[in-house]
Design a protein around this motif. Structure first.
Motif, PDB file in Angstrom:
ATOM      1  N   THR A 165     -55.280  23.897  33.016  1.00  9.57           N
ATOM      2  CA  THR A 165     -55.682  23.473  31.671  1.00  9.57           C
ATOM      3  C   THR A 165     -54.599  22.529  31.164  1.00  9.57           C
ATOM      4  N   GLU A 166     -54.727  21.280  31.589  1.00  6.79           N
ATOM      5  CA  GLU A 166     -53.677  20.299  31.316  1.00  6.79           C
ATOM      6  C   GLU A 166     -54.292  18.916  31.142  1.00  6.79           C
ATOM      7  N   ARG A 167     -53.745  18.188  30.194  1.00  3.43           N
ATOM      8  CA  ARG A 167     -54.149  16.812  29.962  1.00  3.43           C
ATOM      9  C   ARG A 167     -52.893  15.979  29.770  1.00  3.43           C
ATOM     10  N   VAL A 168     -52.876  14.781  30.324  1.00  2.00           N
ATOM     11  CA  VAL A 168     -51.766  13.849  30.156  1.00  2.00           C
ATOM     12  C   VAL A 168     -52.309  12.599  29.481  1.00  2.00           C
ATOM     13  N   THR A 169     -51.742  12.230  28.334  1.00  2.00           N
ATOM     14  CA  THR A 169     -52.133  10.991  27.670  1.00  2.00           C
ATOM     15  C   THR A 169     -51.021   9.968  27.829  1.00  2.00           C
ATOM     16  N   ILE A 170     -51.404   8.741  28.118  1.00  2.00           N
ATOM     17  CA  ILE A 170     -50.465   7.650  28.355  1.00  2.00           C
ATOM     18  C   ILE A 170     -50.844   6.522  27.409  1.00  2.00           C
ATOM     19  N   ASP A 171     -50.035   6.297  26.385  1.00  2.00           N
ATOM     20  CA  ASP A 171     -50.339   5.320  25.345  1.00  2.00           C
ATOM     21  C   ASP A 171     -49.610   4.009  25.610  1.00  2.00           C
ATOM     22  N   CYS A 172     -50.375   2.919  25.612  1.00  2.00           N
ATOM     23  CA  CYS A 172     -49.860   1.601  25.965  1.00  2.00           C
ATOM     24  C   CYS A 172     -50.154   0.600  24.836  1.00  2.00           C
ATOM     25  N   ASN A 173     -49.380  -0.473  24.802  1.00  2.00           N
ATOM     26  CA  ASN A 173     -49.631  -1.598  23.892  1.00  2.00           C
ATOM     27  C   ASN A 173     -49.712  -1.153  22.427  1.00  2.00           C
ATOM     28  N   LEU A 174     -48.728  -0.405  21.972  1.00  4.97           N
ATOM     29  CA  LEU A 174     -48.724   0.064  20.581  1.00  4.97           C
ATOM     30  C   LEU A 174     -48.526  -1.100  19.618  1.00  4.97           C
ATOM     31  N   GLN A 175     -49.420  -1.160  18.619  1.00  4.53           N
ATOM     32  CA  GLN A 175     -49.366  -2.202  17.599  1.00  4.53           C
ATOM     33  C   GLN A 175     -49.407  -1.525  16.228  1.00  4.53           C
ATOM     34  N   TYR A 176     -48.335  -1.680  15.449  1.00  6.91           N
ATOM     35  CA  TYR A 176     -48.220  -1.034  14.141  1.00  6.91           C
ATOM     36  C   TYR A 176     -48.436  -2.033  13.011  1.00  6.91           C
ATOM     37  N   SER A 177     -48.982  -1.528  11.887  1.00  8.00           N
ATOM     38  CA  SER A 177     -49.119  -2.340  10.687  1.00  8.00           C
ATOM     39  C   SER A 177     -49.113  -1.423   9.468  1.00  8.00           C
ATOM     40  N   ASN A 178     -48.543  -1.904   8.370  1.00  5.92           N
ATOM     41  CA  ASN A 178     -48.630  -1.165   7.112  1.00  5.92           C
ATOM     42  C   ASN A 178     -49.274  -2.004   6.012  1.00  5.92           C
ATOM     43  N   GLY A 179     -49.970  -3.064   6.416  1.00  9.61           N
ATOM     44  CA  GLY A 179     -50.618  -3.942   5.457  1.00  9.61           C
ATOM     45  C   GLY A 179     -49.766  -5.118   5.046  1.00  9.61           C
ATOM     46  N   THR A 180     -48.442  -4.984   5.225  1.00 10.85           N
ATOM     47  CA  THR A 180     -47.505  -6.053   4.876  1.00 10.85           C
ATOM     48  C   THR A 180     -46.739  -6.539   6.096  1.00 10.85           C
ATOM     49  N   HIS A 181     -46.278  -5.585   6.905  1.00 13.55           N
ATOM     50  CA  HIS A 181     -45.494  -5.910   8.094  1.00 13.55           C
ATOM     51  C   HIS A 181     -46.188  -5.379   9.340  1.00 13.55           C
ATOM     52  N   GLN A 182     -45.812  -5.964  10.480  1.00 10.20           N
ATOM     53  CA  GLN A 182     -46.356  -5.545  11.768  1.00 10.20           C
ATOM     54  C   GLN A 182     -45.219  -5.383  12.763  1.00 10.20           C
ATOM     55  N   LYS A 183     -45.451  -4.551  13.758  1.00 10.04           N
ATOM     56  CA  LYS A 183     -44.464  -4.340  14.820  1.00 10.04           C
ATOM     57  C   LYS A 183     -45.216  -3.983  16.104  1.00 10.04           C
ATOM     58  N   SER A 184     -44.770  -4.563  17.198  1.00 10.22           N
ATOM     59  CA  SER A 184     -45.390  -4.316  18.498  1.00 10.22           C
ATOM     60  C   SER A 184     -44.404  -3.629  19.426  1.00 10.22           C
ATOM     61  N   TYR A 185     -44.921  -2.672  20.200  1.00 11.21           N
ATOM     62  CA  TYR A 185     -44.115  -2.005  21.230  1.00 11.21           C
ATOM     63  C   TYR A 185     -44.845  -2.073  22.563  1.00 11.21           C
ATOM     64  N   GLN A 186     -45.052  -3.268  23.055  1.00  2.65           N
ATOM     65  CA  GLN A 186     -45.742  -3.444  24.331  1.00  2.65           C
ATOM     66  C   GLN A 186     -44.846  -3.107  25.519  1.00  2.65           C
ATOM     67  N   GLU A 187     -43.529  -3.035  25.276  1.00  2.00           N
ATOM     68  CA  GLU A 187     -42.592  -2.844  26.389  1.00  2.00           C
ATOM     69  C   GLU A 187     -42.423  -1.390  26.792  1.00  2.00           C
ATOM     70  N   VAL A 188     -42.944  -0.461  25.991  1.00  2.00           N
ATOM     71  CA  VAL A 188     -42.697   0.955  26.279  1.00  2.00           C
ATOM     72  C   VAL A 188     -44.012   1.728  26.358  1.00  2.00           C
TER      73      VAL A 188
END
Length: 263
Positions: A165-188
């Motif tokens: 009973t195991e699941r592994v999630t791998i999240d890629c290409n994270l793109q953040y926004s708060n309506g004013t600023h944005q930040k990308s974490y494509q490297e991790v």
């Protein structure tokens, strides 16, 4: 990403219907952070050990999550102070199916994560009366104080261990926004092992083999630290410095180059 999709073709697929028994709404979580450049070699060693979730012919479906908090960032500071019995609330939209949910995550004092959610028609409607009633029933939060703080989009690879009973999630290409600023974490990559009861999984053994250590980090807290310059985050500084080093190594130029978080 194309190379990753080619490797994923080597996994046996699993459907949302088949995944039912591995929903793990009450679970133990173990997280890892590593450079995105290492993902191909990691996936190639897992093809015979896990099945991959396939949604409408996609094996890396797209997610959009909006996190809610109070004006004073109550939930963020609960996490920052390592306070247990804490809540995190969010909407989640599965962009490939257009399904949306409102979710409440509860971290209890036994280290378990318990998730409750209800299906909603449209994530953009935010906290309506039905959602407020859900929040009152399932948490101690005051729904009237909650406001959207952070939006994050990413691709998620979900691996299922057919023997456990195991699941592994791998999240890629994270793109953040708060309506004013944005930040990308494509490297991790942020990977998470989710289990009913903690046991050494094939993925964790591979992490040890690759000398990748456990690294507990919240996508929500990372986004808040990255986009809100006034928020105090002293306890997160060591983790952010480690993350910035990964970004620095990926760019080969400046620790404060594109994608680097604030310290």
């Amino acid at each position: 990403m194309q190379g990753i999709l080619e490797i994923l073709k080597g996994f046996q697929p699993i459907t949302l219907e088949e995944i039912g028994k591995v929903k793990l709404m009450d679970r133990r979580d173990t997280k890892f952070l590593f450079p995105a450049i290492r993902l191909p070699e990691i996936l190639e060693e897992l093809t015979t050990l896990y099945r991959v979730l396939e949604v409408r012919e996609s094996r890396a479906p797209r997610y959009e999550t909006v996190y809610y908090d109070t004006p004073e960032f109550f939930s963020f500071y609960q996490h920052h102070s390592k306070h247990l019995n804490r809540y995190k609330v969010r909407t989640r939209k599965y962009l490939d199916t257009d399904d949306s949910f409102f979710e409440i995550k509860f971290k209890n004092n036994h280290g378990r994560t318990i998730k409750e959610r209800i299906k909603i028609d449209d994530a953009s409607t935010g906290i309506d009366e039905r959602v407020k009633a859900f929040i009152r029933k399932k948490s101690t939060l005051d729904a009237s104080l909650l406001e959207p703080k952070l939006r994050v989009q990413y691709c998620r690879i979900t691996l299922i261990n057919p023997e456990e009973t195991e699941r592994v999630t791998i999240d890629c290409n994270l793109q953040y926004s708060n309506g004013t600023h944005q930040k990308s974490y494509q490297e991790v990559i942020i990977a998470e092992v989710k289990q009913d009861h903690h046991s050494c999984s094939s993925f964790e053994r591979l992490m040890r083999k690759k000398k990748i250590r456990e690294f507990s980090i919240s996508k929500y807290c990372l986004g808040i630290v990255s986009l809100y310059g006034h928020v105090r985050h002293n306890h997160f500084k060591p983790k952010i410095k480690q993350l910035n080093k990964l970004v620095y190594d990926s760019h080969g130029n400046s620790e404060h180059g594109p994608g680097a978080a604030r310290v």
